[in-house]
Structures are given as structure tokens and as C-alpha cells.
Design a protein around this motif. Sequence first.
Motif, PDB file in Angstrom:
ATOM      1  N   MET A 249     -11.172  -5.312  -6.995  1.00 48.94           N
ATOM      2  CA  MET A 249      -9.758  -5.564  -6.724  1.00 48.94           C
ATOM      3  C   MET A 249      -9.544  -6.369  -5.454  1.00 48.94           C
ATOM      4  O   MET A 249      -8.605  -7.180  -5.365  1.00 48.94           O
ATOM      5  N   PHE A 250     -10.406  -6.192  -4.460  1.00 51.27           N
ATOM      6  CA  PHE A 250     -10.186  -6.818  -3.150  1.00 51.27           C
ATOM      7  C   PHE A 250     -10.181  -8.338  -3.236  1.00 51.27           C
ATOM      8  O   PHE A 250      -9.540  -9.010  -2.427  1.00 51.27           O
ATOM      9  N   GLU A 251     -10.874  -8.892  -4.230  1.00 53.81           N
ATOM     10  CA  GLU A 251     -10.876 -10.345  -4.419  1.00 53.81           C
ATOM     11  C   GLU A 251      -9.473 -10.898  -4.644  1.00 53.81           C
ATOM     12  O   GLU A 251      -9.221 -12.091  -4.427  1.00 53.81           O
ATOM     13  N   HIS A 252      -8.539 -10.046  -5.067  1.00 57.49           N
ATOM     14  CA  HIS A 252      -7.178 -10.476  -5.368  1.00 57.49           C
ATOM     15  C   HIS A 252      -6.210 -10.241  -4.211  1.00 57.49           C
ATOM     16  O   HIS A 252      -5.044 -10.622  -4.302  1.00 57.49           O
ATOM     17  N   VAL A 253      -6.677  -9.615  -3.142  1.00 48.43           N
ATOM     18  CA  VAL A 253      -5.784  -9.262  -2.040  1.00 48.43           C
ATOM     19  C   VAL A 253      -5.272 -10.498  -1.313  1.00 48.43           C
ATOM     20  O   VAL A 253      -4.100 -10.595  -0.959  1.00 48.43           O
ATOM     21  N   GLY A 254      -6.143 -11.467  -1.094  1.00 46.20           N
ATOM     22  CA  GLY A 254      -5.746 -12.668  -0.376  1.00 46.20           C
ATOM     23  C   GLY A 254      -6.002 -12.531   1.116  1.00 46.20           C
ATOM     24  O   GLY A 254      -5.733 -11.488   1.719  1.00 46.20           O
ATOM     25  N   LEU A 255      -6.519 -13.580   1.710  1.00 46.52           N
ATOM     26  CA  LEU A 255      -6.946 -13.567   3.106  1.00 46.52           C
ATOM     27  C   LEU A 255      -5.841 -13.120   4.052  1.00 46.52           C
ATOM     28  O   LEU A 255      -6.084 -12.370   5.002  1.00 46.52           O
ATOM     29  N   ALA A 256      -4.618 -13.548   3.796  1.00 44.55           N
ATOM     30  CA  ALA A 256      -3.521 -13.230   4.701  1.00 44.55           C
ATOM     31  C   ALA A 256      -3.114 -11.761   4.654  1.00 44.55           C
ATOM     32  O   ALA A 256      -2.382 -11.295   5.537  1.00 44.55           O
ATOM     33  N   SER A 257      -3.581 -11.022   3.666  1.00 42.24           N
ATOM     34  CA  SER A 257      -3.173  -9.623   3.506  1.00 42.24           C
ATOM     35  C   SER A 257      -4.290  -8.631   3.836  1.00 42.24           C
ATOM     36  O   SER A 257      -4.147  -7.432   3.563  1.00 42.24           O
ATOM     37  N   TYR A 258      -5.380  -9.090   4.419  1.00 43.62           N
ATOM     38  CA  TYR A 258      -6.487  -8.183   4.712  1.00 43.62           C
ATOM     39  C   TYR A 258      -6.073  -7.071   5.684  1.00 43.62           C
ATOM     40  O   TYR A 258      -6.439  -5.902   5.503  1.00 43.62           O
ATOM     41  N   ASP A 259      -5.340  -7.401   6.723  1.00 40.94           N
ATOM     42  CA  ASP A 259      -4.905  -6.369   7.672  1.00 40.94           C
ATOM     43  C   ASP A 259      -4.062  -5.319   6.969  1.00 40.94           C
ATOM     44  O   ASP A 259      -4.261  -4.115   7.162  1.00 40.94           O
ATOM     45  N   GLU A 260      -3.127  -5.771   6.149  1.00 38.96           N
ATOM     46  CA  GLU A 260      -2.255  -4.853   5.436  1.00 38.96           C
ATOM     47  C   GLU A 260      -3.056  -3.946   4.511  1.00 38.96           C
ATOM     48  O   GLU A 260      -2.776  -2.745   4.397  1.00 38.96           O
ATOM     49  N   TYR A 261      -4.065  -4.507   3.850  1.00 40.07           N
ATOM     50  CA  TYR A 261      -4.888  -3.724   2.917  1.00 40.07           C
ATOM     51  C   TYR A 261      -5.644  -2.611   3.652  1.00 40.07           C
ATOM     52  O   TYR A 261      -5.570  -1.432   3.262  1.00 40.07           O
ATOM     53  N   PHE A 262      -6.369  -2.971   4.709  1.00 38.21           N
ATOM     54  CA  PHE A 262      -7.192  -1.957   5.374  1.00 38.21           C
ATOM     55  C   PHE A 262      -6.346  -0.956   6.163  1.00 38.21           C
ATOM     56  O   PHE A 262      -6.733   0.214   6.292  1.00 38.21           O
ATOM     57  N   GLN A 263      -5.199  -1.381   6.645  1.00 39.69           N
ATOM     58  CA  GLN A 263      -4.305  -0.425   7.298  1.00 39.69           C
ATOM     59  C   GLN A 263      -3.768   0.584   6.291  1.00 39.69           C
ATOM     60  O   GLN A 263      -3.640   1.780   6.600  1.00 39.69           O
ATOM     61  N   ALA A 264      -3.479   0.118   5.081  1.00 41.20           N
ATOM     62  CA  ALA A 264      -3.039   1.041   4.030  1.00 41.20           C
ATOM     63  C   ALA A 264      -4.151   2.022   3.674  1.00 41.20           C
ATOM     64  O   ALA A 264      -3.908   3.223   3.486  1.00 41.20           O
ATOM     65  N   CYS A 265      -5.387   1.526   3.593  1.00 40.69           N
ATOM     66  CA  CYS A 265      -6.518   2.409   3.282  1.00 40.69           C
ATOM     67  C   CYS A 265      -6.693   3.471   4.369  1.00 40.69           C
ATOM     68  O   CYS A 265      -6.944   4.647   4.056  1.00 40.69           O
TER      69      CYS A 265
END
Length: 418
Positions: A249-265
Amino acid sequence: MLSEKILATAFARAVRRGSLRMTTAKGQTFTFGDGGLPEVAIRFTDSAAETALCLHPELKLGELYMDGRLLIEEGDILGLLQLLLQDTRGELDDLPLHHLRKIRQWLTLRGENDATRSKRNVAHHYDLDGRLYSLFLDSDRQYSCAYFERPDASLEEAQAAKKRHIAAKLLVEQGHSVLDIGSGWGGMGLYLASVAGAGLVKGVTLSEEQLEVSRKRAAAACLGERVKFELEDYRATSGSFDRIVSVGMFEHVGLASYDEYFQACRRLLKDDGVMLLHTIGRTGAPYPTNPWITRYIFPGGHLPTLSEMTPAIERAGLVVADIEILRLHYAYTLKAWRERFMARRDEALKLYDERFCRMWECYLAMSESAFRWQDAVVFQVQLAKRSDVVPLTRDYITKREAILKAAEARVMELKRSA
């Protein structure tokens, strides 16, 4: 023509082993390589196709093949990609406008994949007719890199081994709550409940097609009370989970949203929790994803390097507990998918048209090529909030895999006797 000369120069530099014969729209023939295998012959149907390939090869190679303007008269698309990629990086950097295109691609990557865009991107690929995926996936519909414990393992065996390997690294215990971000057709969530003993699994997906199948599978397995699937963006998920898993799934997150993704995790993971992230990535320098792939197959996607991922992980306050790099495993997986698709191509043609089938051939061949001859790999990154929640040595993985394998056998026996 100038385009013929440019292509002849580029192919002469790229093709060192094997044999490539190129016939132009005007009937002129060029040969490249050392005369060995593979042997591939291509022909352009019009001069404009030759010019297009010169100006934007990363995009136009796939487009011209889809549209029947680049014909492969001997060999196949995988053989052509092998000739172009096996001895070079493969971007044909000497062709015009390459650097300008790269800058444009990087600017595009800076756009955020918000919830609306993410759902639209997911629907583009995962909400296709479900019968298409049945043509080439394993029976559990695992649509991510399998884990080949031996090179001659079947696809079914390797996908089972993948789930086992991930579950072992997650350290799932009886009764644990698990969040599956990007739950696909439900196979991983059902495995964690039925085999690994998770007490509650919540799977979130943005694909309506996958959601429907997942819920039906959970009900059929009598796991509807313990395994819940929701149409939900991970950013909207609430709660606190012992384990988090995210596969493909992470391949679809997009570079600009990495901070948002890992903060949510981090927000969703308990203080003594463990997360396993399984994602395609690159081992070389950061580079934009192939534009043909992002236009026709996975819009909004990006394959990260560790150097792109780890700063966001660190800023989120997560600890990297372990990283494993699966190298050729996805090449083996994609080979199996491609061969299975081609064996049932006539069935795909009944679902879609010839152009779509050529697109799918190109997608599977390009993807396999990326893992065989370029720098694409799979990262399995184990994350936690504390460094003491994972055993000191990695031998626990093998031990837990053995336990899980025995549990799989018991589950299968129960199904047979039911």
C-alpha cells in the motif's frame, strides 16, 4: 530521418548482449547487439511513432506497444526490455529532453495524495473487473511480492510463505488487535485471525471492489465478528492497535504524504506495539516512477528509497527495529503472474479489449524487468515506538514461522473435516 539516427544511436549504446532488429516505418533495417539471445525484432508502423519514442521513451515505449504502432515481430515485450535494460540503467539518457522530463516528474511528485485523490487513484487499478485478477493471482488473491523460500516454489506456496513471514515479524499473540492498512482482498487479515490468533483485525481499503470481496470472505470463513473491513482512509482511522501491518500500500501514499502516513501509524500503534511495512522500493538514488506506469497503471504512486522513507519515520518518533530487503522475490512473482495471464489472455480479451490486454502485458513485463535488471526491490521495515519490544536476535522469525506453519496445517485439516 533524424529520429531514425537518434534511435539507432541510443539502441546501439543500450543493446550489448542479445540481438535486436529494428525496422523503421520507411522499411530501413538496423541490427544491434552481439547476435546472441534473446532475439527480438521490432517494427514501427509510422514515422511519428519513431519521433515520439525519441522525445519521451519512458512513456512512449508502452504507449506505442499498446496502440499497435510499435510491433514486436519476433520475441516479446519482456525480451525487448531485457535487451534495453540488462546492461544499462535503461532510461536512454542520451535521448532529447530527458532532464527536462525528469524535473517535471519531480514537480508532479510534490503534489499531495489527499483522501479524495487517493480513492480515485485506487479505483483506477483495484476496482477493475475482479475476474481479471482471478486470471493470474493465487487463490488467496495476494497482489504483492511473494516470498520464495526456494526458487522452484509454486506461486501458492510462495504467497503462503509471505503471509507466514510477515506474521512472524509482527509477533502476533493470541487476542492481539491488528490494523491492516490497505487490506486488499482480505487475505492477510483473515490469515492473522485464523492462523496467527489475532483477536480483532480491522482492515481498511479505498477499493469498493476489494471491500465487497473481503467482507464476503470474512463471512464465509465465519470470522465476521473478529475481522472487520471498512472503506476508510488510514488518516481517518481511530483507535489503538497492538499490531499494524501494511502490505503493498505504501507505494500509493506519495512522497509528499510520507510524514502524514508515519505520524498516523504512530498515533494508531500502542506503546508496546509492532508494525511491519512491506513496500516496493529502490536501492539506487531517488528517481521518479516510470511515467507510463503512473499514467496507465498506478496514478499517484512512487517507489521510495530508504533515504526518502527514514527521515519521515524518524520525524514521526518511530524506531526502525529491522529492515529486510527482498531482491529477486518480486521478479519471480511477476514472472508467475505474467505467464498465468498470458496462458489465459483470451479470457482477458472477453473482459476488455486488445489494447487493454497489450497494456497489461506491458505492465507485467515492465514490472518484472524493474526487479530483474533495474534497482527495484521490496523493503520489509519493522517499526515500533520502543526498542525493547522486539527480541534481541532474529532467530525468533524462523521459530515463529515453524509454529505458524503447523497452525496452517491444523486450519486446513479443520476445513477439510467441516
